[in-house]
Write an enzyme that holds these catalytic residues in place. Structure first.
Site, PDB file in Angstrom:
ATOM      1  N   CYS A  74      -1.228  -2.789   9.583  1.00 30.62           N
ATOM      2  CA  CYS A  74      -0.893  -4.088   9.736  1.00 30.62           C
ATOM      3  C   CYS A  74      -1.665  -5.223  10.668  1.00 30.62           C
ATOM      4  O   CYS A  74      -2.591  -5.709  10.985  1.00 30.62           O
ATOM      5  CB  CYS A  74       0.709  -4.910   9.490  1.00 30.62           C
ATOM      6  N   HIS A 162       2.767  -1.234   5.330  1.00 29.25           N
ATOM      7  CA  HIS A 162       2.824  -1.266   6.236  1.00 29.25           C
ATOM      8  C   HIS A 162       3.609   0.641   5.602  1.00 29.25           C
ATOM      9  O   HIS A 162       4.305   0.512   4.820  1.00 29.25           O
ATOM     10  CB  HIS A 162       4.585  -1.680   6.646  1.00 29.25           C
ATOM     11  N   GLU A 164       5.335   3.194   7.068  1.00 30.65           N
ATOM     12  CA  GLU A 164       6.903   3.572   7.340  1.00 30.65           C
ATOM     13  C   GLU A 164       7.697   2.908   6.641  1.00 30.65           C
ATOM     14  O   GLU A 164       8.410   3.956   6.699  1.00 30.65           O
ATOM     15  CB  GLU A 164       6.898   2.921   9.076  1.00 30.65           C
TER      16      GLU A 164
END
Length: 504
Positions: A74, A162, A164
């Site tokens: 990002c 993202h 994660e």
């Protein structure tokens, strides 16, 4: 190594990498060690900043970019584009939430075995409008052309989503491709290997020195105690203080469990001291400070009875460490609610923190590898100030009796109905509110209690637990019938945020 630019997701990146059994550490973007041979790769986190801001965080990547594998996430991806000849602009269509990678270069090692149309999670107001000449697009969504890129001639990548977060369905696989396949990390950092290396390190560091540790009955301090006990045995003295604010019969039960575990533990009943100090105090912050001060006084007094102590052990875990080092510069601040925050300076002891590299869920996995009894390992988190912050207002012996009895019925009921392990944290709060009721033929005017139970993975966010109505009805009935002084029970259905788990 993960460089933090202030993103709310930075810790989550680290936890995902740890799930792959790969060791990683988080550093502020402006305060990190230059990579040596032990650093196999670097991840740049997201950020609340824009790369176009005048005060945007910019790290020195001289020893990193083009020299070791690098992944920008990002903000990290936008930084690698913006500062090396590309252009980042405000997005016309702010992309926030789920999206699909409608095109991706599945031959690229970052996207190996990732399916086309895989779902990803976007969270950005800016977008990469143009990339430098040697950057190649390897992934796009319907709205974001430069969703992912690879820098040719380097082992450097950037992704504007993202990986994660759970909403990126193959995010863990993308991270695995980076840390294992690209960086060449061995996925061998397991709870068992942590125990082995930590015990060896503690033996080497502490030698024949004596160590004192404050036990709380919680998972963190208990796991720290077992690791130290394995390393130095009788040279560890643990002190378990009863502040009078523990759950019903908890002091005796936990002390017995510690003795069964073979720990050298001194139990100290200081409940009268604490309750005298808290008399007439209603302000939550004042309660916490009084409890912290009396704990330090009590612990210090008991610790001085142990001869030739050189070390103070603490159950500090990795989120405590990360949160005390801000991205605005290094800080040695221990969080104010940390039980033994003021002890090292007062006692002039060196500090040893066996768990300072672990997240909460990892501490439990290490405890399991150490064969810790389930009654300690699976305990819900319990606040340091104990029941003091579950009694709204001043604290009296009578209020404690009422709360302990009600709480015992609730917690015992959760265990009996096989609900305890499905809840992150639960407890009862005693309100400074009385209401009218009817018991038999008499009107009553008695206390109200709140049942609180939440679901969470780390305590940072939480949702109220959807406990069965039949169970709640049974608990309410039992509390009102069996605990003298209560005639009304309510259930808290607030989530965190905006509410907190505790009421004070």
């Amino acid at each position: 190594m993960i460089l933090d630019f202030g993103s709310q997701y930075t810790q989550l990146i680290a936890r995902r990498v740890r799930e792959l059994n790969v060791y990683c550490e988080i550093y502020p973007f402006n305060h990190f060690p230059q990579p040596d041979s032990s650093v196999r790769g670097v991840i740049l986190s997201g950020s609340p900043f824009s790369v176009r801001d005048s005060n945007a965080p910019v790290p020195d990547l001289t020893q990193i970019k083009g020299k070791i594998p690098l992944l920008g996430v990002c903000y990290g991806a936008q930084l690698l584009a913006h500062y090396y000849g590309g252009e980042v602009m405000p997005s016309n269509t702010r992309e926030y939430g789920r999206a699909k990678l409608v095109t991706l270069a599945d031959e690229d090692p970052l996207f190996r075995n990732i399916g086309k149309d895989t779902q990803v999670w976007m969270s950005h107001g800016d977008t990469i409008a143009r990339i430098p000449d040697n950057y190649r697009i390897i992934g796009s969504t319907a709205d974001v052309k430069i969703g992912a890129y690879h820098i040719e001639g380097e082992m450097s990548w950037g992704i504007q989503f993202h990986p994660e977060v759970y909403h990126t369905t193959e995010g863990l696989k993308i991270l695995e491709n980076f840390v294992v396949a690209i960086c060449g990390c061995k996925a061998d950092w397991t709870p068992e290997s942590f125990v082995e290396s930590t015990v060896a390190s503690l033996r080497d560091t502490l030698g024949n020195d004596k160590v004192v540790l404050g036990l709380s009955g919680g998972v963190d301090s208990s796991v720290a105690a077992i690791l130290l006990n394995r390393a130095i045995g009788a040279n560890l003295t643990s002190i378990f203080v009863d502040n009078g604010l523990l759950r019903k019969d908890e002091f005796e039960k936990v002390l017995e469990a510690y003795h069964r575990m073979g720990l050298n533990v001194i139990g100290v009943d200081a409940s009268d001291h604490f309750l005298t100090g808290l008399k007439g105090v209603s302000d939550p912050e004042k309660k916490r400070k009084i409890i912290g001060r009396i704990f330090i006084e009590t612990f210090d007094k008991e610790a001085h009875k142990v001869q030739n102590v050189k070390w103070l052990a603490q159950g500090t875990i990795y989120p405590d460490v990360i949160e005390s080092v801000s991205v605005n510069g290094p800080s040695a601040t221990i969080k104010s609610h940390h039980n033994v925050g003021g002890l090292p300076e007062q006692m002039h002891l060196k500090v040893v923190e066996p768990l300072r590299l672990l997240f909460k869920d990892e501490v439990r996995r290490v405890g399991k590898a150490l064969n810790m009894p389930g009654e300690i390992l699976n305990r819900h988190p319990f606040p340091g100030p104990g029941l003091a912050i579950r009694i709204i207002g001043d604290i009296t012996h009578e209020k404690l009796r009422i709360l302990k009895d009600a709480d015992d019925i609730f917690i015992s009921g959760l265990k009996e109905y096989d609900l305890y392990d499905k809840v992150w944290q639960a407890g009862v709060i005693l309100l400074p509110v009385q209401s009218v009721g009817v018991m038999g033929d008499e009107r009553t005017y008695e206390n109200t209690v709140v049942l609180r139970a939440v679901s969470s993975t780390d305590g940072m966010t939480a949702d109220w637990s959807h406990l069965p109505y039949e169970f709640l009805a049974k608990i309410s009935n039992d509390i009102i019938n069996k605990v003298k002084g209560i005639n009304r029970v309510v259930y808290d259905i607030s989530s965190k945020p905006p509410s907190t788990i505790e009421w004070e």
